[in-house]
Write a protein that holds these residues in place. Structure first.
Motif, PDB file in Angstrom:
ATOM      1  N   ALA A 227       0.815  -1.215   0.000  1.00  0.00           N
ATOM      2  CA  ALA A 227       0.000   0.000   0.000  1.00  0.00           C
ATOM      3  C   ALA A 227       0.847   1.264   0.000  1.00  0.00           C
ATOM      4  O   ALA A 227       0.316   2.361  -0.128  1.00  0.00           O
ATOM      5  CB  ALA A 227      -0.929   0.002   1.210  1.00  0.00           C
ATOM      6  N   GLY A 228       2.170   1.140   0.135  1.00  0.00           N
ATOM      7  CA  GLY A 228       3.029   2.314   0.145  1.00  0.00           C
ATOM      8  C   GLY A 228       3.049   2.978   1.504  1.00  0.00           C
ATOM      9  O   GLY A 228       2.758   2.369   2.535  1.00  0.00           O
ATOM     10  N   GLY A 229       3.420   4.257   1.516  1.00  0.00           N
ATOM     11  CA  GLY A 229       3.513   4.948   2.789  1.00  0.00           C
ATOM     12  C   GLY A 229       3.958   6.377   2.601  1.00  0.00           C
ATOM     13  O   GLY A 229       3.864   6.953   1.510  1.00  0.00           O
ATOM     14  N   ALA A 278      -8.332   5.846  13.418  1.00  0.00           N
ATOM     15  CA  ALA A 278      -7.096   5.530  12.696  1.00  0.00           C
ATOM     16  C   ALA A 278      -5.987   6.486  13.119  1.00  0.00           C
ATOM     17  O   ALA A 278      -6.234   7.613  13.546  1.00  0.00           O
ATOM     18  CB  ALA A 278      -7.328   5.616  11.191  1.00  0.00           C
ATOM     19  N   ALA A 279      -4.741   6.027  13.005  1.00  0.00           N
ATOM     20  CA  ALA A 279      -3.597   6.839  13.418  1.00  0.00           C
ATOM     21  C   ALA A 279      -3.287   7.911  12.377  1.00  0.00           C
ATOM     22  O   ALA A 279      -3.357   7.661  11.164  1.00  0.00           O
ATOM     23  CB  ALA A 279      -2.374   5.958  13.642  1.00  0.00           C
ATOM     24  N   VAL A 280      -2.926   9.096  12.857  1.00  0.00           N
ATOM     25  CA  VAL A 280      -2.566  10.233  12.015  1.00  0.00           C
ATOM     26  C   VAL A 280      -1.228  10.772  12.500  1.00  0.00           C
ATOM     27  O   VAL A 280      -0.670  10.305  13.488  1.00  0.00           O
ATOM     28  CB  VAL A 280      -3.647  11.334  12.090  1.00  0.00           C
ATOM     29  N   VAL A 354      -2.046   5.504   9.409  1.00  0.00           N
ATOM     30  CA  VAL A 354      -0.628   5.224   9.645  1.00  0.00           C
ATOM     31  C   VAL A 354      -0.540   3.886  10.389  1.00  0.00           C
ATOM     32  O   VAL A 354      -1.095   3.731  11.477  1.00  0.00           O
ATOM     33  CB  VAL A 354       0.029   6.351  10.456  1.00  0.00           C
ATOM     34  N   ASP A 355       0.163   2.940   9.807  1.00  0.00           N
ATOM     35  CA  ASP A 355       0.156   1.564  10.307  1.00  0.00           C
ATOM     36  C   ASP A 355       1.442   1.250  11.067  1.00  0.00           C
ATOM     37  O   ASP A 355       2.364   0.627  10.531  1.00  0.00           O
ATOM     38  CB  ASP A 355      -0.030   0.590   9.146  1.00  0.00           C
ATOM     39  N   VAL A 356       1.521   1.706  12.338  1.00  0.00           N
ATOM     40  CA  VAL A 356       2.643   1.360  13.200  1.00  0.00           C
ATOM     41  C   VAL A 356       2.142   0.356  14.239  1.00  0.00           C
ATOM     42  O   VAL A 356       0.942   0.149  14.404  1.00  0.00           O
ATOM     43  CB  VAL A 356       3.254   2.593  13.881  1.00  0.00           C
ATOM     44  N   THR A 357       3.060  -0.279  14.948  1.00  0.00           N
ATOM     45  CA  THR A 357       2.712  -1.332  15.888  1.00  0.00           C
ATOM     46  C   THR A 357       1.969  -0.767  17.094  1.00  0.00           C
ATOM     47  O   THR A 357       2.479   0.134  17.766  1.00  0.00           O
ATOM     48  CB  THR A 357       3.977  -2.056  16.378  1.00  0.00           C
ATOM     49  N   GLY A 385      -1.884   1.711   6.314  1.00  0.00           N
ATOM     50  CA  GLY A 385      -2.651   0.516   6.629  1.00  0.00           C
ATOM     51  C   GLY A 385      -3.901   0.370   5.783  1.00  0.00           C
ATOM     52  O   GLY A 385      -3.979   0.878   4.657  1.00  0.00           O
ATOM     53  N   SER A 386      -4.905  -0.278   6.373  1.00  0.00           N
ATOM     54  CA  SER A 386      -6.131  -0.580   5.627  1.00  0.00           C
ATOM     55  C   SER A 386      -7.377  -0.239   6.438  1.00  0.00           C
ATOM     56  O   SER A 386      -8.394  -0.918   6.339  1.00  0.00           O
ATOM     57  CB  SER A 386      -6.151  -2.071   5.260  1.00  0.00           C
ATOM     58  N   GLU A 387      -7.300   0.831   7.241  1.00  0.00           N
ATOM     59  CA  GLU A 387      -8.429   1.203   8.090  1.00  0.00           C
ATOM     60  C   GLU A 387      -9.421   2.098   7.345  1.00  0.00           C
ATOM     61  O   GLU A 387      -9.880   3.112   7.868  1.00  0.00           O
ATOM     62  CB  GLU A 387      -7.933   1.880   9.365  1.00  0.00           C
TER      63      GLU A 387
END
Length: 515
Positions: A227-229, A278-280, A354-357, A385-387
């Protein structure tokens, strides 16, 4: 019968005053095992229990229920005993021994021979307040707190003992040190010592190995999925990953944290079609540059200011973009946030989130506890991510505030500790935001309040928006990354609907607190 008083803490929380530590522990155990309808979180302290609710209706209903609740007495038994190897060479061992009229050896024997029990947590992640019927001393705190207590420090204050899981400010007297892993987010539960656990301090001459590093274990990934980033080209003064925070961990000493301006973070997600949690990216002032890896749909909300989009391969060519509206950032293009004209914090939402742990259920950075991903640096890759929950949204108009410096407060829970006239002064004079403000708290400057009563209390639970009065008489308003407990009187709490605006204030901005 318990002599109990329930005080309002803002419009979403209640402080239950108990008659003894036993009553605190019994009530806390009952609320943990049998939560009341509308209860979100609870936190035990020396003489109080903080109950966080879903909102004003629940708080009003639970006031009467908590006053009437009569929990059964719980026998304090545990199958867990934690032994902490301790080198008794603390900086305060000699001075405390002299003040108590005991030798250093006698003080060490008394501390290490006592059987300690964790009564409650708070202050910092993994920090537990230990009590013991065997401990004969009442040790005063240091007159001036240390700026940084080394992690692993074994300390005493009043009739409590504790071991510091990480380096934090603190006013307790240091007797020694341990290298036990007191806090580890990879463990369940992450705190080594939790309420009810027995603790024994075993004297040793030296520690066998170095203390475990307590740096955050989660952070932005270095590899990019399909999905890139986004790549951080420049982070600006401070840029963090934030979502709506972590709930339900007050007993571990973990505050909710999350976006300082929640409404702007939610709006950024809604514009790009994400779920609201979702994370921003949260950033202060300007200077953040983000490069797209793959085509990305982004939106910027919060503070008011310009945006530039730099085309790949031609730094001199730049186009504009609008805030409060989604737009396409093509692969290789760089988004630049200019210094805002008004407001302090901006939020960058990207479609997919933003897909962090996650750490304890949240991707938020907590600057006080060190939980979550560290502050962004040049070269950091933020995977997407995919949210996604819906279509990209329309441009949203943001209502302007006629009086941006006016903030409603709910008086209490400790307003009765202010001398006559001080509450009127608090809510009538103009305050200014001090330079030392951050995500932990907004410090106010102005003519200090005239104090005559007690300026320090037994630590008790605090919430976001709490207006705390230290001995200086200059108020501090807690923000997202506040400690879960505090020892100075909280005399008012900013109304929940005004907290997001509070997070957009800059140093020097005026503040009017209105009852």
């Amino acid at each position: 019968e318990p002599s109990r008083r329930v005080r309002a803490v803002g419009d979403r929380a209640l402080l239950v005053q108990c008659g003894s530590l036993e009553e605190v522990m019994d009530l806390h155990a009952e609320l943990v095992d049998h939560p009341l309808r509308g209860q979100v979180d609870v936190l035990a302290a020396a003489t109080t229990v903080l109950v966080v609710t879903t909102g004003r209706p629940a708080a009003a209903r639970l006031t009467a229920e908590l006053e009437a609740l009569r929990p059964p007495h719980v026998a304090r038994t545990t199958s867990r005993v934690v032994t902490l190897d301790t080198v008794y060479d603390g900086a305060d061992l000699g001075p405390v021994s002299a003040a108590l009229g005991a030798s250093e050896d006698a003080l060490v024997r008394a501390h290490s021979s006592s059987t300690w029990t964790a009564a409650f947590g708070g202050f910092a992640p993994g920090f537990a307040y230990l009590v013991s019927d065997d401990w004969p001393f009442d040790v005063p705190r240091r007159p001036s707190p240390r700026i940084a207590v080394p992690d692993g420090s074994v300390a005493v204050a009043a009739r409590y003992s504790a071991a510091y899981p990480r380096s934090t400010p603190g006013g307790w007297q240091l007797l020694g040190r341990t290298d036990a892993a007191l806090w580890d987010v990879g463990r369940t539960p992450p705190a080594l010592v939790t309420a009810g656990v027995q603790v024994r301090f075993r004297p040793v001459r030296a520690l066998a190995h170095a203390a475990l590093s307590l740096e955050p274990v989660a952070g932005p990934a270095g590899s990019v999925p399909s999905a890139g980033g986004l790549v951080v080209v420049q982070p600006g003064p401070l840029s963090l990953v934030e979502d709506l925070g972590r709930v339900g961990h007050l007993d571990l000493g973990v505050s909710p944290s999350g976006a300082a301006d929640r409404a702007s973070a939610v709006r950024a997600n809604r514009l790009v079609g994400n779920g609201r949690a979702a994370a921003v990216v949260e950033t202060v002032f300007g200077g953040l540059l983000l490069e797209a890896l793959g085509d990305q749909v982004v939106a910027v909300t919060g503070a008011t200011g310009g945006l530039l989009v730099h085309r790949p391969g031609d730094a001199a060519t730049a186009g504009g973009a609008d805030r409060e509206t989604p737009f396409l950032l093509r692969s290789g293009e760089v988004l630049e946030l200019l210094a805002p004209v008004s407001g302090l914090r901006s939020y960058v939402g990207v479609r997919g989130g933003v897909d962090v742990t996650p750490v304890l259920g949240s991707r938020s950075s907590d600057v006080l506890s060190g939980l979550g991903p560290p502050a962004l640096q040049a070269g950091t890759i933020l995977p997407v991510g995919s949210e996604v929950t819906g279509a990209v949204g329309e441009r949203e108009a943001v209502a302007e505030d006629d009086d941006p410096g006016r903030f409603q407060v709910v008086v209490g829970p400790r307003a009765d500790l202010l001398p006559e006239g001080a509450l009127t002064q608090l809510c009538s004079q103009e305050w200014r935001v001090a330079d030392a403000s951050n995500r932990v708290g907004l410090r106010l400057s102005g003519p200090p309040l005239r104090l005559s009563g007690p300026t320090e209390l037994a630590s008790e639970g605090v919430v976001r928006g709490a207006v705390q009065i230290p001995p200086s008489g200059l108020p501090v308003i807690f923000l997202s990354d506040h400690p879960v407990t505090g020892g100075y009187p909280v005399v008012a709490v900013v109304h929940d609907t005004d907290l997001d605006r509070l997070a957009q204030l800059r140093p020097g901005d005026p503040v009017h607190l209105v009852r």
